[in-house]
Write an enzyme that holds these catalytic residues in place. Structure first.
Site, PDB file in Angstrom:
ATOM      1  N   ASP A 137       0.863  -1.182   0.000  1.00 13.07           N
ATOM      2  CA  ASP A 137       0.000   0.000   0.000  1.00 13.07           C
ATOM      3  C   ASP A 137       0.897   1.228   0.000  1.00 13.07           C
ATOM      4  O   ASP A 137       1.962   1.224   0.623  1.00 13.07           O
ATOM      5  CB  ASP A 137      -0.900   0.018   1.237  1.00 13.07           C
ATOM      6  N   ASP A 151      -6.863  -1.534  -4.693  1.00 11.46           N
ATOM      7  CA  ASP A 151      -7.952  -1.199  -3.773  1.00 11.46           C
ATOM      8  C   ASP A 151      -8.899  -0.178  -4.407  1.00 11.46           C
ATOM      9  O   ASP A 151     -10.120  -0.289  -4.287  1.00 11.46           O
ATOM     10  CB  ASP A 151      -7.407  -0.627  -2.463  1.00 11.46           C
TER      11      ASP A 151
END
Length: 192
Positions: A137, A151
């Protein structure tokens, strides 16, 4: 002129022919997956183990983290479960694809498919090991979570699916009210 003398037209549809949208689904999935994969390769190579890079002050920064859990880093010890869920999502989308005639549904499911493959790739191939890998991330929004492009694709695709479901559009391109037989068509007693 007899009917045998008239040229026969092999196929003359009364309505415009519907086309499957599998190509759109695959293209969107490949686009989302490729963008996610390329972004993760770049941020791991150039930003991991470095200070966060501010894009819009402290509100939006690039900050590499490894996430073994789900969104918002929940379920850190359940990586295998999230891997299985991603695999199930991919299988369901592939199952739906054979009856996919709606362009918006093809785009939405393509985004979901590409995002699921993006995070599944991390879970299968990244350290600490196969099916236990941590997702990369790197997009950090102040007072929110750190996430990645997979995402984002999953969330955008999910929002589109909810919106189309709310509007009554099905993956085959019809409205739900068009697929429910009328009382006269259903042959209910006492109805004519």
């Amino acid at each position: 002129m007899s009917t045998s003398d008239t040229p026969q037209i092999p196929f003359a549809p009364s309505a415009p022919a519907r086309r499957r949208r599998i190509g759109v689904l695959i293209s969107m999935a490949l686009f989302a997956y490729g963008l996610d994969l390329a972004s993760k390769v770049l941020v791991v190579a150039h930003l991991e183990n470095h200070a966060p890079v501010p894009l819009i002050g402290d509100w939006l920064t690039l900050q590499v983290t490894r996430n073994a859990g789900a969104a918002f880093s929940m379920g850190q010890a359940m990586t295998v479960v999230f891997t299985v869920i991603a695999a199930i999502v991919i299988a369901v989308i592939c199952r739906i694809a054979h009856k996919l005639y709606s362009l918006p549904w093809a785009i939405a499911l393509g985004m979901l498919l590409g995002g699921a493959f993006g995070n599944l790739t991390d879970r299968v191939l990244r350290s600490p090991g196969v099916f236990r890998g941590a997702v990369v991330d790197f997009i950090s929004v102040q007072y929110y979570a750190v996430f990645n492009l997979a995402d984002s694709a999953i969330v955008c695709g999910g929002v589109l699916v909810v919106l189309m479901s709310f509007l009554g559009t099905t993956p085959d391109g019809r409205r739900e009210r068009d697929t429910v037989p009328d009382a006269t068509e259903a042959g209910e007693p006492g109805k004519a």
